[in-house]
Motif scaffolding. Structure first.
Motif, short mmCIF file in Angstrom:
data_model
loop_
_atom_site.label_atom_id
_atom_site.label_comp_id
_atom_site.label_asym_id
_atom_site.label_seq_id
_atom_site.Cartn_x
_atom_site.Cartn_y
_atom_site.Cartn_z
N ARG A 135 -10.78 0.15 7.33
CA ARG A 135 -11.17 0.13 5.90
C ARG A 135 -10.13 -0.65 5.12
O ARG A 135 -10.65 -1.41 4.09
N THR A 136 -8.76 -0.55 5.40
CA THR A 136 -7.86 -1.22 4.74
C THR A 136 -8.20 -2.99 4.79
O THR A 136 -8.17 -3.52 4.11
N ALA A 137 -8.72 -3.27 6.14
CA ALA A 137 -8.76 -4.68 6.28
C ALA A 137 -10.07 -5.01 5.61
O ALA A 137 -10.05 -6.23 5.01
N ARG A 138 -11.16 -4.31 5.29
CA ARG A 138 -12.08 -4.78 4.27
C ARG A 138 -11.68 -4.86 3.02
O ARG A 138 -12.19 -5.76 2.38
N LEU A 139 -10.57 -3.82 2.73
CA LEU A 139 -10.33 -4.13 1.27
C LEU A 139 -9.57 -5.35 0.84
O LEU A 139 -9.81 -5.95 -0.25
N ASN A 140 -8.56 -5.75 1.82
CA ASN A 140 -7.93 -6.90 1.61
C ASN A 140 -8.51 -7.88 2.12
O ASN A 140 -7.79 -8.91 1.98
N ALA A 160 -6.79 -3.10 13.77
CA ALA A 160 -6.32 -4.25 13.10
C ALA A 160 -4.93 -4.19 12.66
O ALA A 160 -4.29 -2.94 12.18
N PRO A 161 -4.22 -5.15 12.39
CA PRO A 161 -2.82 -4.92 12.05
C PRO A 161 -2.64 -4.63 10.38
O PRO A 161 -1.53 -4.68 9.95
N THR A 162 -3.38 -4.27 9.70
CA THR A 162 -3.37 -4.03 8.41
C THR A 162 -2.76 -2.78 7.96
O THR A 162 -2.13 -2.91 6.65
N LEU A 163 -2.26 -1.73 8.73
CA LEU A 163 -1.25 -1.04 8.35
C LEU A 163 -0.04 -1.08 9.35
O LEU A 163 0.80 -0.20 9.02
N GLY A 164 -0.04 -2.26 10.17
CA GLY A 164 1.25 -2.47 10.76
C GLY A 164 1.56 -1.19 11.89
O GLY A 164 2.61 -0.95 12.12
N GLN A 165 0.54 -0.58 12.36
CA GLN A 165 0.80 0.63 13.18
C GLN A 165 0.34 0.32 14.82
O GLN A 165 0.48 1.04 15.58
N GLY A 166 -0.03 -0.83 14.85
CA GLY A 166 -0.38 -0.95 16.50
C GLY A 166 0.65 -0.72 17.47
O GLY A 166 0.69 0.14 18.32
N GLY A 167 1.79 -1.20 17.31
CA GLY A 167 3.03 -0.92 18.06
C GLY A 167 3.81 0.30 17.92
O GLY A 167 4.02 1.06 18.67
N ASN A 168 3.40 1.02 16.57
CA ASN A 168 3.93 2.04 16.54
C ASN A 168 3.02 3.15 17.09
O ASN A 168 3.63 4.05 17.72
N GLN A 169 1.95 3.17 17.05
CA GLN A 169 1.24 4.09 18.00
C GLN A 169 1.33 3.89 19.34
O GLN A 169 1.39 5.03 19.79
#
Length: 413
Positions: free
Chosen positions: A349-354, A298-307
């Motif tokens: 988990r962040t996606a569920r929270l927001n 999920a993009p909720t941490l903005g980490q897809g491209g980073n990883q």
């Protein structure tokens, strides 16, 4: 007297010319591979959206001599925070606090800008566009891997990299028993428009069952994104800009102004899928997987491209042509599976929270965020620090060499 055959140069084939595939190609070339990138699209024209690069990805790009180039072209995120739909701030951070906590600044640029930078660092004959390909044989200790192109070419390779995205055919060939990605429960919209008339602070706004994000780009435009809980496969009855108006026009400024500035064709909509079940490894045979092919999130941490960028540099470090390839690929999986699995789960988990929709839970969430912010913004960002403080396993280029890369992500700008 016959001459001995010339030793064959080790060859790697990368299937997919996105950010992960291009980064991997550069890292493998740095390690001594002759690399061919096969991209099915006729040209490399990324979708019209932005990408945020945290310090972890910048450090990986420093290894390739491209970190300074990215930082020069990107917008450096200053103050940021979380808001409610009526505009109330829940959390606010400063650029200095973010840099101290994460070990560097967060930067934002257009995906096309990053792709152009990566392509420009590769030799012209390295990339083949319009070249759909499939993995015909994963190879083994006594035989090469084989990739077959749509026009009938069989390419033998000592190493193949599957960088073909969330619906990876390479992954399906390697792990046919794996269930693959599943729907997260929400869809996402992305758009880039001219900046509003007044200055704005980067922010995310968390509402009922969805969010809105606004991030300025260096060229004066704004990258915005939104999400909402909806069934998969849906589309607006008219157009997606109208859908954004229906959902977000009553939210705080400048959200209505940003939506109004978009043309219908500026708004991209994609359902969000992720790898809820991790792969047992990120390699099999002579084939490695990188990016969404290995660990869509999920993009909720903005980490897809980073990883994906991290993947490429770590693979280039472990899979060296002069060393035992199979030991190197095992080391790559050992390094990446635990880390990316943890990031995928944290993003979920962040996606569920927001994306909470229950009113009581929404109020409790906002109260907790506000209380943590009053105690200190570092409490909010502590979890992300364990992601952003990652360092590559290999040294970056020294300052003033190659592309003039800086040996570390600077703490401020």
């Amino acid at each position: 007297m016959s001459r001995a055959a010339e030793p064959r140069e080790p060859r790697a084939v990368v299937v997919g010319g996105g950010i992960g595939g291009l980064t991997t190609a550069l890292a493998l070339r740095r390690s001594g591979w002759r690399v061919t990138v096969l991209e099915r699209a006729a040209s490399l024209e990324p979708v019209g959206s932005g990408i945020g690069l945290a310090p972890n990805a910048q450090r990986a790009l420093d290894v390739l001599g491209l970190g300074d180039g990215v930082r020069e072209l990107a917008a450096w995120q200053g103050g940021a925070g979380l808001r409610t739909p009526n505009g109330r701030w829940l959390v606010r951070t400063t650029s200095d606090a973010t840099a101290r906590r994460f070990g560097g600044a967060l930067v934002l640029l257009h995906r096309a800008t990053l792709v152009d930078l990566l392509v420009g660092a590769l030799p012209g004959d390295c990339l083949r566009t319009g070249a759909a390909a499939r993995l015909a044989d994963a190879g083994g200790p006594d035989r090469p891997a084989v990739v077959t192109t749509a026009d009938g070419d069989d390419l033998e390779a000592d190493l193949v990299v599957g960088a073909d995205g969330i619906n990876s055919a390479v992954r399906a060939t390697l792990f046919p028993e794996h269930p693959g990605p599943v729907y997260t429960g929400f869809t996402a919209w992305r758009l880039i428009v001219p900046a509003p008339r007044r200055p704005l602070e980067p922010h995310e706004t968390w509402g009922r069952g969805g969010l809105w994000g606004t991030q300025p780009l260096k060229d004066g435009r704004v990258y915005a994104y939104a999400t909402a809980l909806v069934p998969p496969g849906g589309r607006a009855p008219d157009d997606e800009r109208a859908e954004l108006t229906r959902r977000f026009a009553a939210w705080h400024d400048p959200i209505p102004e940003i939506v109004a500035a978009a043309r219908p064709e500026d708004v991209l909509r994609n359902d969000v899928w992720h790898m809820a079940t991790p792969l047992p490894a990120h390699h099999r045979g002579r084939v490695a997987l990188v990016g969404d092919a290995a660990h869509a999130m999920a993009p909720t941490l903005g980490q897809g491209g980073n990883q994906a960028i991290e993947d490429g540099v770590v693979l280039g470090h472990h899979a060296r042509p002069a060393d035992d390839l199979f030991a190197g690929l095992a080391a790559y999986s050992a390094a990446r599976v635990p880390r990316t699995t943890a990031v995928v789960r944290r993003a979920a988990r962040t996606a569920r929270l927001n994306h909470l929709s229950n009113g009581v839970l929404l109020a409790a969430r906002d109260t907790a965020l506000r209380a943590l912010s009053l105690l200190g913004p570092h409490l909010i960002t502590r979890g992300f620090a364990s992601i952003a403080d990652w360092h590559p396993p290999t040294d970056p280029y020294a300052a003033g060499t190659d592309a003039g890369a800086h040996p570390r992500t600077p703490a401020r700008r």
